[in-house]
Scaffold this motif. Structure first.
Motif, PDB file in Angstrom:
ATOM      1  N   CYS A 200     -22.514   2.827 -77.252  1.00 47.50           N
ATOM      2  CA  CYS A 200     -23.473   3.308 -78.005  1.00 47.50           C
ATOM      3  C   CYS A 200     -23.189   4.521 -78.472  1.00 47.50           C
ATOM      4  O   CYS A 200     -22.275   5.517 -77.847  1.00 47.50           O
ATOM      5  CB  CYS A 200     -24.817   3.574 -77.205  1.00 47.50           C
ATOM      6  N   ASN A 201     -23.795   5.384 -79.477  1.00 45.85           N
ATOM      7  CA  ASN A 201     -23.659   6.796 -79.792  1.00 45.85           C
ATOM      8  C   ASN A 201     -25.105   7.448 -80.202  1.00 45.85           C
ATOM      9  O   ASN A 201     -25.792   6.819 -81.024  1.00 45.85           O
ATOM     10  CB  ASN A 201     -22.714   6.833 -81.126  1.00 45.85           C
ATOM     11  N   LEU A 202     -25.397   8.140 -79.492  1.00 46.58           N
ATOM     12  CA  LEU A 202     -26.818   8.858 -79.336  1.00 46.58           C
ATOM     13  C   LEU A 202     -26.525  10.247 -80.064  1.00 46.58           C
ATOM     14  O   LEU A 202     -25.510  10.896 -80.073  1.00 46.58           O
ATOM     15  CB  LEU A 202     -27.290   9.041 -77.945  1.00 46.58           C
ATOM     16  N   PHE A 203     -27.548  10.969 -80.435  1.00 44.57           N
ATOM     17  CA  PHE A 203     -27.465  12.559 -80.872  1.00 44.57           C
ATOM     18  C   PHE A 203     -27.593  13.204 -79.488  1.00 44.57           C
ATOM     19  O   PHE A 203     -28.769  12.960 -78.968  1.00 44.57           O
ATOM     20  CB  PHE A 203     -28.693  12.545 -81.803  1.00 44.57           C
ATOM     21  N   ALA A 204     -26.924  14.314 -79.419  1.00 48.10           N
ATOM     22  CA  ALA A 204     -26.944  15.080 -78.021  1.00 48.10           C
ATOM     23  C   ALA A 204     -28.073  16.173 -78.295  1.00 48.10           C
ATOM     24  O   ALA A 204     -27.819  17.382 -78.269  1.00 48.10           O
ATOM     25  CB  ALA A 204     -25.713  15.632 -77.597  1.00 48.10           C
ATOM     26  N   THR A 205     -29.386  15.457 -78.651  1.00 52.53           N
ATOM     27  CA  THR A 205     -30.362  16.406 -78.588  1.00 52.53           C
ATOM     28  C   THR A 205     -30.868  17.554 -77.469  1.00 52.53           C
ATOM     29  O   THR A 205     -30.985  18.509 -77.561  1.00 52.53           O
ATOM     30  CB  THR A 205     -31.817  15.922 -79.164  1.00 52.53           C
ATOM     31  N   SER A 206     -30.762  16.721 -76.283  1.00 46.96           N
ATOM     32  CA  SER A 206     -31.009  17.678 -75.111  1.00 46.96           C
ATOM     33  C   SER A 206     -30.785  16.557 -73.904  1.00 46.96           C
ATOM     34  O   SER A 206     -30.866  15.295 -73.978  1.00 46.96           O
ATOM     35  CB  SER A 206     -32.507  17.906 -74.974  1.00 46.96           C
ATOM     36  N   PRO A 207     -30.215  16.929 -72.758  1.00 42.86           N
ATOM     37  CA  PRO A 207     -30.029  16.142 -71.610  1.00 42.86           C
ATOM     38  C   PRO A 207     -31.543  15.199 -71.424  1.00 42.86           C
ATOM     39  O   PRO A 207     -31.225  13.818 -70.972  1.00 42.86           O
ATOM     40  CB  PRO A 207     -29.809  17.252 -70.429  1.00 42.86           C
ATOM     41  N   ASP A 208     -32.546  15.958 -71.351  1.00 41.02           N
ATOM     42  CA  ASP A 208     -33.778  15.027 -71.186  1.00 41.02           C
ATOM     43  C   ASP A 208     -33.993  13.984 -72.205  1.00 41.02           C
ATOM     44  O   ASP A 208     -34.293  12.648 -71.787  1.00 41.02           O
ATOM     45  CB  ASP A 208     -35.107  15.964 -71.172  1.00 41.02           C
ATOM     46  N   GLU A 209     -33.839  14.247 -73.369  1.00 39.03           N
ATOM     47  CA  GLU A 209     -33.823  13.124 -74.494  1.00 39.03           C
ATOM     48  C   GLU A 209     -32.723  12.132 -74.257  1.00 39.03           C
ATOM     49  O   GLU A 209     -32.951  10.858 -74.412  1.00 39.03           O
ATOM     50  CB  GLU A 209     -33.772  13.954 -75.802  1.00 39.03           C
ATOM     51  N   VAL A 210     -31.495  12.439 -74.031  1.00 43.67           N
ATOM     52  CA  VAL A 210     -30.344  11.523 -73.875  1.00 43.67           C
ATOM     53  C   VAL A 210     -30.765  10.650 -72.750  1.00 43.67           C
ATOM     54  O   VAL A 210     -30.765   9.453 -72.569  1.00 43.67           O
ATOM     55  CB  VAL A 210     -28.990  12.282 -73.792  1.00 43.67           C
ATOM     56  N   ALA A 211     -31.272  11.148 -71.496  1.00 47.86           N
ATOM     57  CA  ALA A 211     -31.733  10.524 -70.360  1.00 47.86           C
ATOM     58  C   ALA A 211     -32.428   9.389 -70.581  1.00 47.86           C
ATOM     59  O   ALA A 211     -32.619   8.231 -70.132  1.00 47.86           O
ATOM     60  CB  ALA A 211     -32.004  11.286 -69.139  1.00 47.86           C
ATOM     61  N   HIS A 212     -33.657   9.721 -71.332  1.00 51.81           N
ATOM     62  CA  HIS A 212     -34.583   8.877 -71.791  1.00 51.81           C
ATOM     63  C   HIS A 212     -34.019   7.733 -72.662  1.00 51.81           C
ATOM     64  O   HIS A 212     -34.350   6.307 -72.128  1.00 51.81           O
ATOM     65  CB  HIS A 212     -35.765   9.649 -72.480  1.00 51.81           C
ATOM     66  N   LYS A 213     -33.018   7.867 -73.472  1.00 46.64           N
ATOM     67  CA  LYS A 213     -32.580   7.122 -74.205  1.00 46.64           C
ATOM     68  C   LYS A 213     -31.860   5.881 -73.595  1.00 46.64           C
ATOM     69  O   LYS A 213     -31.990   4.869 -73.642  1.00 46.64           O
ATOM     70  CB  LYS A 213     -31.756   7.681 -75.416  1.00 46.64           C
ATOM     71  N   LEU A 214     -31.002   6.608 -72.341  1.00 40.21           N
ATOM     72  CA  LEU A 214     -30.415   5.738 -71.725  1.00 40.21           C
ATOM     73  C   LEU A 214     -31.303   5.035 -70.796  1.00 40.21           C
ATOM     74  O   LEU A 214     -30.684   3.659 -70.307  1.00 40.21           O
ATOM     75  CB  LEU A 214     -29.491   6.693 -70.961  1.00 40.21           C
ATOM     76  N   GLN A 215     -32.526   5.351 -70.408  1.00 38.54           N
ATOM     77  CA  GLN A 215     -33.152   4.396 -69.556  1.00 38.54           C
ATOM     78  C   GLN A 215     -33.610   3.317 -70.510  1.00 38.54           C
ATOM     79  O   GLN A 215     -33.846   2.224 -69.790  1.00 38.54           O
ATOM     80  CB  GLN A 215     -34.310   5.392 -69.283  1.00 38.54           C
ATOM     81  N   VAL A 216     -33.960   3.621 -71.589  1.00 35.86           N
ATOM     82  CA  VAL A 216     -34.514   2.571 -72.584  1.00 35.86           C
ATOM     83  C   VAL A 216     -33.355   1.617 -72.549  1.00 35.86           C
ATOM     84  O   VAL A 216     -33.703   0.291 -72.732  1.00 35.86           O
ATOM     85  CB  VAL A 216     -34.717   3.071 -73.896  1.00 35.86           C
ATOM     86  N   LEU A 217     -32.075   2.069 -72.929  1.00 40.38           N
ATOM     87  CA  LEU A 217     -30.859   0.908 -72.947  1.00 40.38           C
ATOM     88  C   LEU A 217     -30.837   0.312 -71.514  1.00 40.38           C
ATOM     89  O   LEU A 217     -30.497  -0.949 -71.806  1.00 40.38           O
ATOM     90  CB  LEU A 217     -29.488   1.901 -73.312  1.00 40.38           C
ATOM     91  N   ARG A 218     -30.973   0.710 -70.370  1.00 39.79           N
ATOM     92  CA  ARG A 218     -30.899   0.148 -69.175  1.00 39.79           C
ATOM     93  C   ARG A 218     -31.669  -1.003 -69.336  1.00 39.79           C
ATOM     94  O   ARG A 218     -31.348  -2.177 -68.752  1.00 39.79           O
ATOM     95  CB  ARG A 218     -30.931   1.075 -68.209  1.00 39.79           C
ATOM     96  N   ALA A 219     -33.165  -0.763 -69.607  1.00 39.32           N
ATOM     97  CA  ALA A 219     -34.154  -1.817 -69.695  1.00 39.32           C
ATOM     98  C   ALA A 219     -33.509  -2.991 -70.552  1.00 39.32           C
ATOM     99  O   ALA A 219     -33.821  -4.045 -70.394  1.00 39.32           O
ATOM    100  CB  ALA A 219     -35.486  -1.139 -70.156  1.00 39.32           C
ATOM    101  N   HIS A 220     -33.531  -2.601 -71.824  1.00 43.01           N
ATOM    102  CA  HIS A 220     -32.948  -3.659 -72.728  1.00 43.01           C
ATOM    103  C   HIS A 220     -31.788  -4.418 -72.059  1.00 43.01           C
ATOM    104  O   HIS A 220     -31.658  -5.707 -72.049  1.00 43.01           O
ATOM    105  CB  HIS A 220     -32.454  -2.907 -73.923  1.00 43.01           C
ATOM    106  N   CYS A 221     -30.698  -3.923 -71.489  1.00 47.62           N
ATOM    107  CA  CYS A 221     -29.722  -4.560 -70.906  1.00 47.62           C
ATOM    108  C   CYS A 221     -30.312  -5.300 -69.639  1.00 47.62           C
ATOM    109  O   CYS A 221     -29.741  -6.700 -69.656  1.00 47.62           O
ATOM    110  CB  CYS A 221     -28.775  -3.526 -70.209  1.00 47.62           C
ATOM    111  N   GLU A 222     -31.115  -5.113 -68.937  1.00 40.60           N
ATOM    112  CA  GLU A 222     -31.850  -5.994 -67.919  1.00 40.60           C
ATOM    113  C   GLU A 222     -32.430  -7.059 -68.600  1.00 40.60           C
ATOM    114  O   GLU A 222     -32.168  -8.418 -68.100  1.00 40.60           O
ATOM    115  CB  GLU A 222     -32.994  -5.262 -67.166  1.00 40.60           C
TER     116      GLU A 222
END
Length: 290
Positions: A200-222
């Motif tokens: 995946c390629n995300l915008f590095a807006t902030s660690p908090d925002e990227v952490a949230h996007k990765l949590q969403v991705l993890r849920a989709h993977c599950e």
């Protein structure tokens, strides 16, 4: 933590005759210094934001990467990211395959939903609703995967119909060039990452925002039965790296803790000078982050 160089601007230097030599020198310095990937934009007009305007220089992405491929040996090469509306999927699979073969197996297939309507309307590219763009994106991914498989048969989709999916030679990279889907859309884009992508390629807006996007991705993977850890996570940085190298390295360490494998940075000055300073000031510190 790996570093990628995203070459997004051809305006410096101002003489068009120097675009090629500058691109070449920047790519060589980047590779020699240990930059892992070299990417370009898929635009035909420069984006209109900040100081950018549509009449600034812009090169066709895959032609530019073919040029860089002949000058380098190790860096991965890709478009960040290919606009789904700009090329028919069957031809796009052949284009990416050609880059992979000629570069010795170094192509990275970045793709996303195209958005820059001014250049599309100007150049006669069909402009379709956002929902249809995502439908076409999914079919394009399916077509490319079929063309990179042993199945040479037809493809019948809603938007694309191919009588044959023959692709000879096949990509050197096996099973195919890694698929990178760009964007952080939580309902569609990250779901397609879970279904189809190697990264995946995300915008590095902030660690908090990227952490949230990765949590969403993890849920989709599950939900999709996909191994989240098998997906490479990359992010495009927005800060001026060289203005405060220590701050950038501290931020890179935060992203590494979140699981980001590669950060892409963009030149904010003459590209050759930027690459030289990356080599001298940034890459030595980045090497200790993992």
């Amino acid at each position: 933590m790996k570093l990628g160089l995203h070459y997004w601007n051809y305006s410096t230097p101002t003489d068009p005759a120097l675009i090629g030599p500058t691109l070449a020198q920047t790519a060589r310095i980047a590779e020699q210094s240990g930059v892992a990937s070299f990417t370009v934009m898929d635009h035909y007009f420069q984006m209109e934001h900040g100081t950018g305007s549509a009449d600034q220089p812009m090169l066709e992405a895959y032609t530019a990467l073919g040029y860089v491929a002949a000058l380098t040996e190790r860096m991965e090469l890709g478009v960040l990211v290919t606009g789904v509306m700009y090329r028919h999927p069957g031809l796009l699979a052949k284009i990416v395959t050609s880059l992979d073969v000629l570069s010795g197996g170094r192509a990275r297939f970045g793709i996303g939903a195209s958005w820059y309507e001014r250049e599309q309307r100007a150049l006669g590219v069909p402009v379709v609703p956002v929902a249809e763009r995502f439908e076409r994106l999914e079919e394009t991914l399916q077509i490319c995967l079929q063309m990179w498989s042993d199945d040479d048969g037809p493809f019948q989709g809603r938007h694309y119909q191919l009588e044959e999916t023959l692709c000879v030679p096949a990509p050197l990279r096996r099973p195919h060039p890694p698929i990178m889907i760009g964007g952080g859309g939580e309902k569609k884009t990250l779901l397609m990452v879970a279904r189809y992508a190697d990264s995946c390629n995300l915008f590095a807006t902030s660690p908090d925002e990227v952490a949230h996007k990765l949590q969403v991705l993890r849920a989709h993977c599950e939900d999709e039965g996909r191994d989240y850890d098998a997906i490479t996570k990359t992010a495009l940085g927005g800060r001026a790296v060289l203005d405060d190298v220590d701050a950038f390295l501290a931020l890179a360490e935060q992203y590494a803790r979140l699981g980001i494998d590669e950060l892409q940075v963009v030149p904010d000055r003459h590209p050759v000078s930027f690459a030289e300073q990356l080599a001298e000031r940034v890459l030595p510190g980045l090497g200790s982050i993992g």
